[in-house]
Write a protein that holds these residues in place. Structure first.
Motif, PDB file in Angstrom:
ATOM      1  N   GLU A 134      37.473  48.505  48.197  1.00  0.00           N
ATOM      2  CA  GLU A 134      37.095  47.678  49.239  1.00  0.00           C
ATOM      3  C   GLU A 134      35.836  46.848  48.739  1.00  0.00           C
ATOM      4  O   GLU A 134      36.031  45.203  49.335  1.00  0.00           O
ATOM      5  CB  GLU A 134      36.777  48.567  50.480  1.00  0.00           C
ATOM      6  CG  GLU A 134      38.195  48.676  51.559  1.00  0.00           C
ATOM      7  CD  GLU A 134      38.052  49.608  52.496  1.00  0.00           C
ATOM      8  OE1 GLU A 134      36.676  49.679  52.348  1.00  0.00           O
ATOM      9  OE2 GLU A 134      38.943  50.019  53.558  1.00  0.00           O
ATOM     10  N   PRO A 135      35.094  47.099  48.027  1.00  0.00           N
ATOM     11  CA  PRO A 135      33.698  46.391  48.011  1.00  0.00           C
ATOM     12  C   PRO A 135      34.193  45.479  46.952  1.00  0.00           C
ATOM     13  O   PRO A 135      33.743  44.188  46.414  1.00  0.00           O
ATOM     14  CB  PRO A 135      32.449  46.921  47.774  1.00  0.00           C
ATOM     15  CG  PRO A 135      33.505  48.367  48.108  1.00  0.00           C
ATOM     16  CD  PRO A 135      34.550  48.043  48.207  1.00  0.00           C
ATOM     17  N   LEU A 136      35.637  45.194  46.115  1.00  0.00           N
ATOM     18  CA  LEU A 136      35.799  44.467  45.546  1.00  0.00           C
ATOM     19  C   LEU A 136      36.592  43.318  45.871  1.00  0.00           C
ATOM     20  O   LEU A 136      37.413  42.538  45.091  1.00  0.00           O
ATOM     21  CB  LEU A 136      36.996  45.043  44.211  1.00  0.00           C
ATOM     22  CG  LEU A 136      36.128  45.950  42.942  1.00  0.00           C
ATOM     23  CD1 LEU A 136      36.588  47.177  42.245  1.00  0.00           C
ATOM     24  CD2 LEU A 136      35.281  45.436  42.754  1.00  0.00           C
ATOM     25  N   GLY A 137      37.254  43.399  47.364  1.00  0.00           N
ATOM     26  CA  GLY A 137      38.189  42.402  47.590  1.00  0.00           C
ATOM     27  C   GLY A 137      38.775  42.941  49.068  1.00  0.00           C
ATOM     28  O   GLY A 137      40.552  43.053  48.903  1.00  0.00           O
ATOM     29  N   PHE A 138      39.663  44.106  47.585  1.00  0.00           N
ATOM     30  CA  PHE A 138      40.811  45.255  48.226  1.00  0.00           C
ATOM     31  C   PHE A 138      40.970  45.726  49.906  1.00  0.00           C
ATOM     32  O   PHE A 138      40.032  46.188  50.012  1.00  0.00           O
ATOM     33  CB  PHE A 138      41.889  45.813  47.489  1.00  0.00           C
ATOM     34  CG  PHE A 138      41.601  45.387  46.843  1.00  0.00           C
ATOM     35  CD1 PHE A 138      42.925  45.118  45.668  1.00  0.00           C
ATOM     36  CD2 PHE A 138      40.685  45.577  45.316  1.00  0.00           C
ATOM     37  CE1 PHE A 138      43.078  44.166  44.655  1.00  0.00           C
ATOM     38  CE2 PHE A 138      40.993  45.426  43.935  1.00  0.00           C
ATOM     39  CZ  PHE A 138      41.901  44.880  43.976  1.00  0.00           C
ATOM     40  N   GLN A 139      42.705  44.955  50.701  1.00  0.00           N
ATOM     41  CA  GLN A 139      42.470  45.610  51.879  1.00  0.00           C
ATOM     42  C   GLN A 139      42.842  47.027  51.829  1.00  0.00           C
ATOM     43  O   GLN A 139      43.734  46.763  51.069  1.00  0.00           O
ATOM     44  CB  GLN A 139      43.080  44.573  52.697  1.00  0.00           C
ATOM     45  CG  GLN A 139      43.531  45.528  53.875  1.00  0.00           C
ATOM     46  CD  GLN A 139      44.612  44.426  55.234  1.00  0.00           C
ATOM     47  OE1 GLN A 139      44.851  43.332  54.389  1.00  0.00           O
ATOM     48  NE2 GLN A 139      45.078  45.139  55.944  1.00  0.00           N
ATOM     49  N   VAL A 140      42.320  47.640  52.495  1.00  0.00           N
ATOM     50  CA  VAL A 140      43.059  49.129  51.641  1.00  0.00           C
ATOM     51  C   VAL A 140      43.737  49.721  52.831  1.00  0.00           C
ATOM     52  O   VAL A 140      43.598  50.028  54.461  1.00  0.00           O
ATOM     53  CB  VAL A 140      42.030  50.503  51.795  1.00  0.00           C
ATOM     54  CG1 VAL A 140      43.115  51.574  51.499  1.00  0.00           C
ATOM     55  CG2 VAL A 140      41.387  50.296  50.211  1.00  0.00           C
TER      56      VAL A 140
END
Length: 170
Positions: free
Chosen positions: A112-118
Motif C-alpha cells: 500500500e505505501p507503494l501506491g497499490f490498492q489492495v
C-alpha cells in the motif's frame, strides 16, 4: 500479449509451446530489474512468492514503477500448512520454503505505501486425484522444492507414502 517469466528450463519449454505467449527465462527479480516500464499492465504471481522472500520490497517497488496507473498484480499462493500428502522430507522442505510467506494483511502493509490498492480474499480449493497420478506428479517434481530431491529420494518418499496409506487401511 502475455509475457511468461519463468526460471526453470522445463517450465520454459512447456510455456514456449503455448500460443500468444512470449517466454522469458529469468527470475522475477532478474526480469523486474530490466527496464520494463510499459511492457505490461498486469502481473500474475502464481505459487512463487516464497522464491523472492528476501527481496519482496525491492521487487514490489520495481513493479510499482513499471506498471501503468491502474495496473494490476494478482498473487495466488498456497498456505503455509499443506494438506498435500507429502513424504516427511518433502513436508519439511515445504515448511522451510514457506516459513516466510506473508498473509494477505502483511502484503497490504508492504505494498500500500507503494501506491497499490489492495483487495484480498482467501479461497480453499479442494481437488482429488488418483494415487498413481499423485505419485507421477511427485516424480515430475512439480513443486519447486521437490527439485532438491534425487529421483531415488522421491521413490523412497513414495514408498514411505505407500507404507503410510497401507497402515491407514489396516
Amino acid at each position: 500479449s502475455v509475457i511468461c517469466v519463468e526460471p526453470h528450463p522445463t517450465m520454459v519449454s512447456i510455456a514456449s509451446k503455448l500460443d500468444g505467449i512470449t517466454v522469458v527465462q529469468a527470475t522475477a527479480q532478474e526480469f523486474s530489474s530490466k527496464d520494463s516500464v510499459g511492457q505490461y499492465n498486469k502481473v500474475l504471481m502464481a505459487f512463487c512468492s516464497h522464491h523472492f522472500a528476501d527481496c519482496r520490497k525491492s521487487l514490489f517497488t520495481k513493479l510499482s514503477e513499471s506498471l501503468p496507473q491502474g495496473g494490476l498484480i494478482l498473487i495466488i499462493d498456497r498456505q503455509r500448512e499443506t494438506a498435500l500428502p507429502l513424504f516427511k522430507a518433502a513436508q519439511e522442505k515445504h515448511q522451510q520454503a514457506h516459513k516466510n510467506d506473508l498473509s494477505s494483511e502483511q502484503y497490504s502493509v508492504l505494498v500500500e505505501p507503494l501506491g497499490f490498492q489492495v483487495d484480498s480474499c482467501e479461497l480453499t480449493l479442494e481437488y482429488t486425484m488418483t494415487k498413481e497420478l499423485w505419485y507421477e506428479t511427485l516424480r515430475e517434481k512439480y513443486i519447486s522444492y521437490l527439485h532438491w530431491f534425487t529421483d531415488e529420494q522421491i521413490e523412497d518418499g513414495i514408498k514411505e507414502l505407500e507404507d503410510y496409506f497401507h497402515e491407514m487401511n489396516d
